[in-house]
Design an enzyme around this catalytic site. Structure first.
Site, PDB file in Angstrom:
ATOM      1  N   GLY A  12       0.678  -1.112   0.170  1.00 30.84           N
ATOM      2  CA  GLY A  12      -0.070  -0.120  -0.062  1.00 30.84           C
ATOM      3  C   GLY A  12       0.791   1.279   0.027  1.00 30.84           C
ATOM      4  N   ASP A  13       0.266   2.273   0.001  1.00 34.28           N
ATOM      5  CA  ASP A  13       0.849   3.653  -0.124  1.00 34.28           C
ATOM      6  C   ASP A  13       1.796   3.774  -1.267  1.00 34.28           C
ATOM      7  OD1 ASP A  13      -0.257   4.392   2.218  1.00 34.28           O
ATOM      8  OD2 ASP A  13       1.197   3.195   3.405  1.00 34.28           O
ATOM      9  N   HIS A  41      -5.365   8.094   0.090  1.00 35.70           N
ATOM     10  CA  HIS A  41      -4.739   8.401  -1.247  1.00 35.70           C
ATOM     11  C   HIS A  41      -4.509   9.677  -1.212  1.00 35.70           C
ATOM     12  CE1 HIS A  41      -6.595   4.714  -3.453  1.00 35.70           C
ATOM     13  NE2 HIS A  41      -5.936   4.210  -2.423  1.00 35.70           N
ATOM     14  N   THR A 130      -5.845   0.311  11.827  1.00 34.00           N
ATOM     15  CA  THR A 130      -5.797   2.001  11.781  1.00 34.00           C
ATOM     16  C   THR A 130      -7.208   2.264  12.786  1.00 34.00           C
ATOM     17  OG1 THR A 130      -7.126   1.590   9.872  1.00 34.00           O
ATOM     18  CG2 THR A 130      -4.861   2.275   9.756  1.00 34.00           C
ATOM     19  N   ARG A 306       6.222   5.494   8.552  1.00 38.40           N
ATOM     20  CA  ARG A 306       5.996   4.074   8.082  1.00 38.40           C
ATOM     21  C   ARG A 306       7.384   3.459   8.140  1.00 38.40           C
ATOM     22  NH1 ARG A 306       3.600   6.989   2.713  1.00 38.40           N
ATOM     23  NH2 ARG A 306       1.285   6.946   3.469  1.00 38.40           N
ATOM     24  N   LYS A 332       8.195   7.872  -6.989  1.00 37.66           N
ATOM     25  CA  LYS A 332       8.893   8.169  -6.085  1.00 37.66           C
ATOM     26  C   LYS A 332      10.297   8.100  -6.570  1.00 37.66           C
ATOM     27  CE  LYS A 332       6.815   9.295  -1.786  1.00 37.66           C
ATOM     28  NZ  LYS A 332       6.292   9.106  -0.626  1.00 37.66           N
ATOM     29  N   ASP A 334      12.384  10.014  -7.767  1.00 37.89           N
ATOM     30  CA  ASP A 334      13.046  11.094  -7.368  1.00 37.89           C
ATOM     31  C   ASP A 334      13.417  11.151  -5.748  1.00 37.89           C
ATOM     32  OD1 ASP A 334      10.341  11.325  -6.929  1.00 37.89           O
ATOM     33  OD2 ASP A 334      10.459  13.219  -5.748  1.00 37.89           O
TER      34      ASP A 334
HETATM   35  P1  GDP Z   1      -1.738   5.568  -2.178  1.00 33.91           P
HETATM   36  O1  GDP Z   1      -2.452   5.100  -0.745  1.00 33.91           O
HETATM   37  O2  GDP Z   1      -1.365   4.398  -2.820  1.00 33.91           O
HETATM   38  O3  GDP Z   1      -2.412   6.606  -2.970  1.00 33.91           O
HETATM   39  O4  GDP Z   1      -0.204   6.284  -1.519  1.00 33.91           O
HETATM   40  P2  GDP Z   1      -0.317   7.675  -0.640  1.00 33.91           P
HETATM   41  O5  GDP Z   1      -0.837   8.666  -0.896  1.00 33.91           O
HETATM   42  O6  GDP Z   1      -0.381   6.785   0.981  1.00 33.91           O
HETATM   43  O7  GDP Z   1       1.068   7.983  -0.731  1.00 33.91           O
HETATM   44  C1  GDP Z   1       1.881   8.446  -1.693  1.00 33.91           C
HETATM   45  C2  GDP Z   1       2.690   9.548  -1.290  1.00 33.91           C
HETATM   46  O8  GDP Z   1       3.621  10.018  -2.048  1.00 33.91           O
HETATM   47  C3  GDP Z   1       1.689  10.960  -1.229  1.00 33.91           C
HETATM   48  O9  GDP Z   1       2.114  11.924  -0.402  1.00 33.91           O
HETATM   49  C4  GDP Z   1       2.112  11.245  -2.714  1.00 33.91           C
HETATM   50  O10 GDP Z   1       1.916  12.818  -2.835  1.00 33.91           O
HETATM   51  C5  GDP Z   1       3.450  11.108  -3.047  1.00 33.91           C
HETATM   52  N1  GDP Z   1       3.979  11.072  -4.097  1.00 33.91           N
HETATM   53  C6  GDP Z   1       3.496  10.151  -5.137  1.00 33.91           C
HETATM   54  N2  GDP Z   1       3.983  10.067  -6.350  1.00 33.91           N
HETATM   55  C7  GDP Z   1       5.153  10.728  -5.892  1.00 33.91           C
HETATM   56  C8  GDP Z   1       6.449  10.787  -6.476  1.00 33.91           C
HETATM   57  O11 GDP Z   1       6.775  10.531  -7.713  1.00 33.91           O
HETATM   58  N3  GDP Z   1       7.395  11.442  -5.988  1.00 33.91           N
HETATM   59  C9  GDP Z   1       7.388  12.118  -4.721  1.00 33.91           C
HETATM   60  N4  GDP Z   1       8.196  12.780  -4.001  1.00 33.91           N
HETATM   61  N5  GDP Z   1       6.144  11.926  -4.152  1.00 33.91           N
HETATM   62  C10 GDP Z   1       5.287  11.267  -4.528  1.00 33.91           C
END
Ligand code: GDP
Length: 425
Positions: A12-13, A41, A130, A306, A332, A334
């Site tokens: 997840g996340d 999300h 949670t 996390r 991510k 980057d």
């Molecule tokens: P989800 O539940 O799968 O949608 O994931 P989350 O929202 O819990 O976590 C993803 C986090 O990474 C969020 O804060 C996004 O804004 C951030 N995020 C997503 N893609 C990228 C990326 O390519 N680079 C960076 N730096 N942050 C990202």
């Protein structure tokens, strides 16, 4: 893409919300098919930053119809709070662009309390819930002890139904946990406030989806959590209580006849895991803290730090298989730019042998990670939009991953914003 599912490959996340938000420009309908308010999300777009828990991530696009399918854990209180937040930032939500399945079960007022009581009882053996009531909710759903959203349109029958559920549930609350009983007044209050707020959005979404399908509309199926949290295929018992896999999308969405043609698996460029349970590739100490900070790895729902680790090829390959992913979005990338050398968990060591197969959950606690290092690129890549412009080391890392897990990486995300993406097709 006619029927496409966006799913998590790991724990997840992974950044599914960000990918769904990007994809919605090509879709007419977005459906959430499982899970509840227990995950978040994160979506960043022109309206601001949002942590969506129940609302489908297509809610920000004009013309997209968003559906909460029968497979979700529909918590009227949390949903309405989330709607208020999104509305307050200028996003339009009406019964035209948000539709709730009349066959979705309602998360009842006692589910969150039962979650809390059971975690307290388990004490140091707790699952790290949670506490959003998801496990008690799905247990009751499969015992047929929940209320369907559509029952709100039948007040007399609903009153009778709630009376019988109340009598049954109070036995558990008082006799098993020594908690206070619920009363009909409390349930009526819940029906008249929380449920009343969401009533205008409830309809026969199955019929709507069948019509949309017949009209050739593009439908996006949005999952919550990832493969390793799937009730049947994940790291039991540290899973969620529903199926997070693409195969469940037709059932949980209300369109059982749907053939999912494209499954986009979302993978993070490193690993994270929230809560308890085995996490073979886990890093500790300063190395972990640096990665957690670089990736801002704190849970969207609870704010909990996390657990972090390098990308886990063994778990990711398994996740790809379980999801039958046809392509991957790597997010991510980057975040890894600060590293001179990038660790990757390529195998597990189990019973003295190296394996690339994801073991049975009970064996996971004995598995040790085998780590290899790749050259880092050590420069800011967040402004890169074309594959050819990525540093060679970053391209090598991505190419290695797709070969190792056996699925093409067609999207590389280099930032949280909608356009921070490299599309490789
Ligand atoms: P989800 O539940 O799968 O949608 O994931 P989350 O929202 O819990 O976590 C993803 C986090 O990474 C969020 O804060 C996004 O804004 C951030 N995020 C997503 N893609 C990228 C990326 O390519 N680079 C960076 N730096 N942050 C990202």
């Amino acid at each position: 893409m006619a029927n496409c599912a966006i799913v998590g490959i790991n724990w997840g996340d992974e950044g599914k919300g960000r990918m769904v938000d990007l994809f919605t420009r090509n879709f007419d309908v977005v459906v959430r098919f499982q899970g509840g308010g227990n995950a978040g999300h994160t979506v960043i777009n022109e309206h601001g930053k949002f942590a969506l828990h129940l609302l489908p991530s297509g809610i920000f696009r004009d013309g997209v119809v968003n559906i909460l399918g029968n497979g979700v854990a529909l918590d009227p209180e949390n949903l309405f709070t989330e709607m208020q937040d999104v509305l307050s930032k200028g996003v339009r939500i009406t019964p035209e662009n948000l539709k709730i399945s009349d066959r979705a079960s309602l998360l009842l007022p006692w589910h969150r309390e039962l979650d809390e009581l059971e975690e307290q009882r388990l004490a140091d053996k707790k699952f790290g819930s949670t506490k959003q009531g998801i496990a008690p909710f799905y247990s009751d759903k499969y015992q047929k002890k929940t209320v369907l959203a559509g029952e709100l349109f039948y007040p007399e029958e609903l009153e009778e139904h709630l009376e019988s559920l109340l009598e049954w549930k109070n036995l558990t609350l008082t006799k098993v946990y020594g908690a206070r009983p619920y009363t009909m007044e409390m349930l009526r209050e819940w029906v008249n406030t929380a449920c009343e707020n969401i009533r205008p959005y409830i309809c026969d979404t199955g019929a709507y989806l069948r019509e949309a399908q017949a009209a050739g509309k593009n439908i996006l199926f949005e999952a919550q959590l990832g493969s390793l949290r799937d009730l049947d295929y994940g790291i039991h018992p540290y899973t969620t209580s529903s199926n997070t896999t693409a195969a469940y999308a037709p059932i949980g969405s209300g369109l059982p006849s749907a053939k999912i043609t494209d499954v986009v698996g979302v993978v993070k460029a490193y690993s994270t895991c929230v809560g308890e349970g085995p996490f073979v590739c886990e890093m500790f100490g300063e190395e972990a803290e640096a990665l957690r900070k670089a990736g801002a790895e704190y849970d969207a729902k609870t704010g909990r730090p996390r657990r972090v680790g390098p990308l886990d090829i063994v778990a990711t390959r398994y996740g790809v298989e379980v999801q039958a992913a046809t392509e991957l979005a790597l997010t991510k990338l980057d975040v890894l730019s600060y590293l001179e050398k990038i660790p990757v968990c390529t195998h597990y060591l189990l019973n003295g042998e190296q394996t690339d197969r994801f073991p049975f959950p009970t064996a996971l606690k004995d598995a040790k990670p085998v780590i290899e290092y790749f050259d880092g690129w050590n420069c800011d890549i967040s402004g890169v939009r074309r594959w050819e412009e990525l540093p060679g080391e970053a391209r090598d890392y991505v190419t290695y991953l797709e070969q190792a897990v056996g699925c093409p990486i067609t999207y590389v995300s280099v930032g949280p914003e909608r356009d921070s993406i490299i599309i490789r097709k």
